[in-house]
Design a protein around this motif. Structure first.
Motif, mmCIF file in Angstrom:
data_model
loop_
_atom_site.group_PDB
_atom_site.id
_atom_site.type_symbol
_atom_site.label_atom_id
_atom_site.label_comp_id
_atom_site.label_asym_id
_atom_site.label_seq_id
_atom_site.Cartn_x
_atom_site.Cartn_y
_atom_site.Cartn_z
ATOM 1 N N ASN A 4 0.828 -1.455 -0.129
ATOM 2 C CA ASN A 4 -0.511 0.149 0.168
ATOM 3 C C ASN A 4 0.951 1.702 0.096
ATOM 4 O O ASN A 4 0.430 2.234 -0.156
ATOM 5 C CB ASN A 4 -0.902 0.748 1.520
ATOM 6 N N THR A 5 1.947 1.419 0.376
ATOM 7 C CA THR A 5 2.950 2.530 0.208
ATOM 8 C C THR A 5 3.703 2.555 -0.829
ATOM 9 O O THR A 5 4.596 3.173 -0.686
ATOM 10 C CB THR A 5 3.827 1.617 1.324
ATOM 11 N N LEU A 6 3.981 0.923 -1.855
ATOM 12 C CA LEU A 6 4.654 0.806 -2.747
ATOM 13 C C LEU A 6 3.986 1.318 -4.426
ATOM 14 O O LEU A 6 3.720 0.645 -4.220
ATOM 15 C CB LEU A 6 5.493 -0.020 -2.224
ATOM 16 N N VAL A 7 4.791 1.527 -4.959
ATOM 17 C CA VAL A 7 4.095 2.023 -6.817
ATOM 18 C C VAL A 7 5.776 1.834 -7.277
ATOM 19 O O VAL A 7 6.739 2.709 -6.779
ATOM 20 C CB VAL A 7 3.457 2.653 -6.948
ATOM 21 N N LEU A 8 5.643 0.303 -7.904
ATOM 22 C CA LEU A 8 6.011 0.825 -9.215
ATOM 23 C C LEU A 8 6.037 1.250 -10.912
ATOM 24 O O LEU A 8 4.890 0.617 -11.402
ATOM 25 C CB LEU A 8 6.818 -0.670 -8.862
ATOM 26 N N SER A 9 6.831 1.865 -11.155
ATOM 27 C CA SER A 9 6.231 2.324 -12.432
ATOM 28 C C SER A 9 7.659 2.211 -13.668
ATOM 29 O O SER A 9 8.576 2.412 -13.619
ATOM 30 C CB SER A 9 5.634 3.686 -12.678
ATOM 31 N N ALA A 10 7.433 1.638 -15.070
ATOM 32 C CA ALA A 10 8.670 1.913 -16.037
ATOM 33 C C ALA A 10 7.845 1.856 -17.020
ATOM 34 O O ALA A 10 6.703 2.503 -17.732
ATOM 35 C CB ALA A 10 8.350 -0.105 -16.231
ATOM 36 N N SER A 11 9.300 2.954 -18.304
ATOM 37 C CA SER A 11 8.240 3.990 -19.059
ATOM 38 C C SER A 11 9.072 3.882 -20.233
ATOM 39 O O SER A 11 10.553 3.315 -20.221
ATOM 40 C CB SER A 11 8.595 4.855 -18.467
ATOM 41 N N ARG A 12 8.250 4.546 -21.041
ATOM 42 C CA ARG A 12 9.107 4.488 -22.653
ATOM 43 C C ARG A 12 10.553 5.557 -22.625
ATOM 44 O O ARG A 12 10.745 6.327 -23.069
ATOM 45 C CB ARG A 12 8.267 5.175 -23.741
ATOM 46 N N ASP A 13 10.430 6.598 -21.198
ATOM 47 C CA ASP A 13 11.454 7.438 -21.230
ATOM 48 C C ASP A 13 12.545 6.728 -20.484
ATOM 49 O O ASP A 13 13.811 7.442 -20.356
ATOM 50 C CB ASP A 13 11.385 8.078 -20.538
ATOM 51 N N SER A 14 12.708 5.578 -20.546
ATOM 52 C CA SER A 14 14.435 4.783 -20.718
ATOM 53 C C SER A 14 14.385 4.821 -19.005
ATOM 54 O O SER A 14 15.016 4.384 -18.406
ATOM 55 C CB SER A 14 15.052 5.005 -20.927
ATOM 56 N N THR A 15 13.646 5.159 -17.759
ATOM 57 C CA THR A 15 13.181 4.812 -16.928
ATOM 58 C C THR A 15 12.531 3.561 -16.142
ATOM 59 O O THR A 15 11.391 3.986 -16.279
ATOM 60 C CB THR A 15 13.531 5.519 -15.590
#
Length: 791
Positions: free
Chosen positions: A24-35
């Motif tokens: 509930n306190t952690l979100v992970l995200s992946a993007s086309r901005d290479s990060t």
């Protein structure tokens, strides 16, 4: 309680393609901005903030998954593993190598077993960070993977199937989806759910029975997750997150973005979404976690201000729409869309059953009346007609988009079905009759690649006075993604007040350039094509080499800075960057060259000396002519769409090659260009192509005012002007630019004391004198008067 906005996480600069919310306190995200970014909050009432920005390369990050920390954990085609507690967020502590193509899916079991899916058509299982199994059997890319436990796995593919594996053996194949399967999620006590580009969600038992299908999304469904309550959450290309309970959609959450690429759920029941606008959002049922009223209003206004293509919301006939009073009647179910006419604007409103109100979700644009896009052979079209050719024989399918040239569509139809081209006029009449009322060539801008789900590619479209309308191009790779070139800059002389004498137009010294561009979208399309080539065994050798990729990356970085900043970047582009472009154009199929051709246009405009090495310009422009099929174009048929756009970009690149300070008297590149242009099948050129061709001739004339050239080169130039003027079907802008070019050269010839050959001068004078009869505009009459005096 309904779900409402709880948090907006903004740090990515491009599409968020994957999200995970392990706690509930952690979100992970992946993007086309290479990060990839880890977002953390100290408590449920605290805001999320970036805790770590993870970057292990320059390629898109397509998937993200969370591995529970353990004492022995060391915590593109590589799976990078980072420790969130490590201070180093650029060097992964562990990398899993083995896939030969883009890794687009990840999942982790409760005990840390990793499964990955790739465009190389395989999935791989990793235990203790070592390859355990290769799961081989899918015929196309593996878009989704799911670890049921340490021995059992599910994989889903663009081949429309789902496979159940025990260790590395296929135990069952699930068939039923009509398009690529994009997402998987476990459903407790039932089996699993899948979502697809066919717009459907299916819930299956592990034995292969379909428990039920969920229909409601109006386009591709990309991602699934399951709430602690057992409700299903989905996200897709119709820019919505939908919540499903007992087979029914209970809430539709519209986003101010084009695509919702990914969804995830938290143990507290909150929903996380990742979108094409680069934003991660959290939605909650708990009122104490909602954003404040002011932020909620900002979000709702963002949603309401969106422009919706008519094919996304259904058939639109403006005259039949009700007014705002129709919103007084409640909707029948959550997510129902109602369109109303509010003055001259068509608005779309969606029923929110949780609040019992209609919510505006945008203004409908390009309401062509064709309804939802039609699928044919895996591609989308505005229309797919049934054409009866013989009694008792199944009708033939005639696909057509409103952006298509009816003659080109008719020719493709006849050739594909081995019918005589003598019927082409009859087929064109059929198309025009059955698309009556549709403004051909002005379809909506929201198209997406149905195979990869990749983003759109559009040129800039800022209006310029007297410019021709932008050309439209349907991506031949997918039959979808619209590529719109930037509008032509204009050559414009303001009209004087009536009381003053008409000022001289000649000499006209201001160059015209084609510099408008959406660089990030161009870069995305180029890399998408590269990945597609790399994905197929038969074309893998055509993909960019590492050195080429580095040069192209540097070129896009330079251009992004050059366009956005008033001062040029300190490090310019050079021969290695041009050489990389040449090598790619030499290898790539014609249908996939246009973003590379457009890159050439910008490199030529913003870094004129990039090809300045001896022989560099000659080699570069020879390559561009070849890549556009200019040297081999068929003169007796309309161009293919690929040829049409590549030739337009060739002309715009050549126009950019002539600018202030261009060494037009050095080398052979100018006569080489003029010789190539003399072969033009002028009668088949489109209006944008003609305008760009006239701009080449005009820009050369501006350069000639400063720098004399050999008489033979000037003769070539004047012959091209006469050839273009005589070709017919010209509009006034083409004629005007050509005439100004002629006037500049006549003026420059006197300035350089290099008179024009009397025979050619007389021929030009005789033809030009009659132009005002066909184009009785003041600006044309004025410039003709000056030219006659100069000749």
């Amino acid at each position: 309680m309904p779900y409402k906005l709880s948090a907006t996480l903004s740090a990515h600069s491009s599409d968020v393609r994957a999200v995970a919310s392990p706690t509930n306190t952690l979100v992970l995200s992946a993007s086309r901005d290479s990060t990839a970014i880890s977002w953390f909050r100290s408590s449920s009432s605290s805001p999320f903030a970036p805790a770590a920005i993870l970057k292990a390369g320059t390629r898109y990050v397509n998937a993200v998954a969370y591995i529970q920390p353990s004492p022995d954990a060391p915590q593109d085609t590589v799976i990078n593993i980072f420790s969130l507690d490590s201070p180093n967020h650029e060097d992964p502590q562990f990398s899993l190598l083995g896939h030969t193509d883009n890794v687009c899916a990840l999942d982790v079991s409760t005990q840390g077993t990793i499964i990955s899916g790739s465009w190389d058509r395989t999935a791989k299982v990793w235990k203790n960070y070592q390859l355990q199994y290769d799961l081989t059997g899918h015929q196309q890319s593996v878009w989704a993977v799911l670890a049921i436990d340490e021995q059992q796995f599910l994989t889903a593919s663009a081949d429309k199937t789902i496979k159940f594996w025990i260790q590395h053996k296929v135990m069952r194949t699930y068939q039923g989806h009509k398009d690529a399967v994009r997402g998987l999620a476990l459903i407790p006590d039932i089996g699993f759910a899948s979502c697809s580009n066919d717009s459907e969600i299916r819930v299956w038992t592990m034995e292969g029975d379909v428990v039920y299908s969920l229909s409601g999304h109006t386009s591709f469904v990309y991602s699934l997750s399951v709430l602690p309550s057992g409700d299903i959450v989905s996200g897709g290309e119709d820019r919505t997150v939908r919540v499903w309970r007992d087979g029914e959609c209970t809430q539709t959450i519209v986003h101010p973005a084009i695509s919702v690429w990914a969804v995830s759920t938290m143990s507290n029941g909150d929903i996380v979404s990742g979108c094409s606008d680069g934003v991660v959002r959290v939605f909650s049922e708990s009122e104490d976690r909602w954003v404040g009223a002011e932020d909620m209003k900002i979000y709702e206004d963002q949603v309401a201000s969106q422009a919706l293509p008519s094919q996304q919301v259904g058939d639109v006939k403006k005259t039949d729409l009700p007014g705002p009073e129709a919103l007084n009647s409640p909707g029948k179910k959550s997510g129902e869309v109602k369109m109303i006419k509010n003055g001259d604007i068509v608005e779309a409103h969606q029923w929110d059953s949780s609040s019992g109100t209609w919510q505006k979700i945008g203004d409908v644009v390009d309401a062509v009346g064709s309804g939802r896009k039609q699928l044919h052979e895996g591609k989308e079209y505005d229309y797919v007609f049934d054409v009866d050719i013989q009694d008792g024989v199944p009708p033939l399918k005639l696909p057509f988009d409103v952006t298509d040239n009816p003659y080109a569509a008719a020719q493709r139809f006849l050739e594909r079905n081995e019918l005589s081209l003598n019927y082409i006029d009859e087929v064109v009449r059929f198309i025009e009759k059955n698309t009556a009322g549709v403004n051909l060539g002005s379809g909506g801008n929201e198209y997406v690649d149905p195979y990869t789900g990749a983003s759109r590619y559009q040129g800039s479209a800022a209006p310029v006075p007297t410019a021709a309308p932008p050309s439209s191009y349907m991506d031949p790779f997918t039959g979808a993604s619209r590529y719109s070139g930037a509008p032509e800059p204009s050559v414009h002389v303001p009209a004087p007040p009536p009381s003053l004498p008409v000022p001289n137009i000649i000499p006209f010294t201001k160059f015209v350039s084609f510099k408008q561009a959406n660089v990030s979208a161009m870069q995305m399309k180029l890399y998408q094509f590269d990945e597609a080539l790399r994905h197929e065994i038969s074309t893998a050798s055509l993909a960019m080499y590492p050195e080429e990729h580095m040069m192209i990356d540097e070129a896009f970085t330079y251009l992004s800075q050059a366009i956005s900043s008033p001062t040029r970047p300190s490090s310019a582009l050079g021969s290695p960057h041009v050489e990389a472009i040449i090598q790619i154009l030499d290898r790539w199929p014609a249908s996939q060259r246009f973003p590379v051709m457009d890159l050439s246009r910008l490199v030529t405009a913003f870094c004129a000396n990039a090809a300045a090495a001896p022989g560099g310009r000659e080699r570069f422009f020879e390559c561009l002519c070849k890549a556009s099929d200019w040297t081999d174009v068929q003169r007796t048929k309309p161009f293919s769409k690929a040829q049409e756009i590549n030739m337009l970009l060739l002309f715009r690149t050549l126009a950019n090659a002539f600018q202030e300070g261009t060494p037009i008297a050095d080398g052979r590149w100018v006569p080489q260009v003029f010789e190539a242009l003399s072969q033009a099948p002028y009668n088949f050129l489109t209006k944008p192509q003609r305008v760009a061709l006239a701009t080449i001739l005009f820009n050369f004339s501006c350069a000639y005012l400063q720098t004399p050239v050999a008489t033979t080169v000037r003769t070539q130039h004047l012959s091209l002007i006469l050839q273009l003027l005589r070709s017919g079907n010209n509009d006034s802008e083409v004629v005007y630019r050509s005439l100004v070019a002629l006037g500049n050269v006549a003026y420059g010839a006197k300035k350089h004391n290099a008179s024009i050959d009397s025979t050619q001068s007389q021929e030009l004078k005789q033809y030009v004198a009659g132009v005002p009869q066909a184009f009785p505009e003041d600006r044309i009459k004025n410039v003709v008067s000056e030219i006659v005096g100069l000749l």
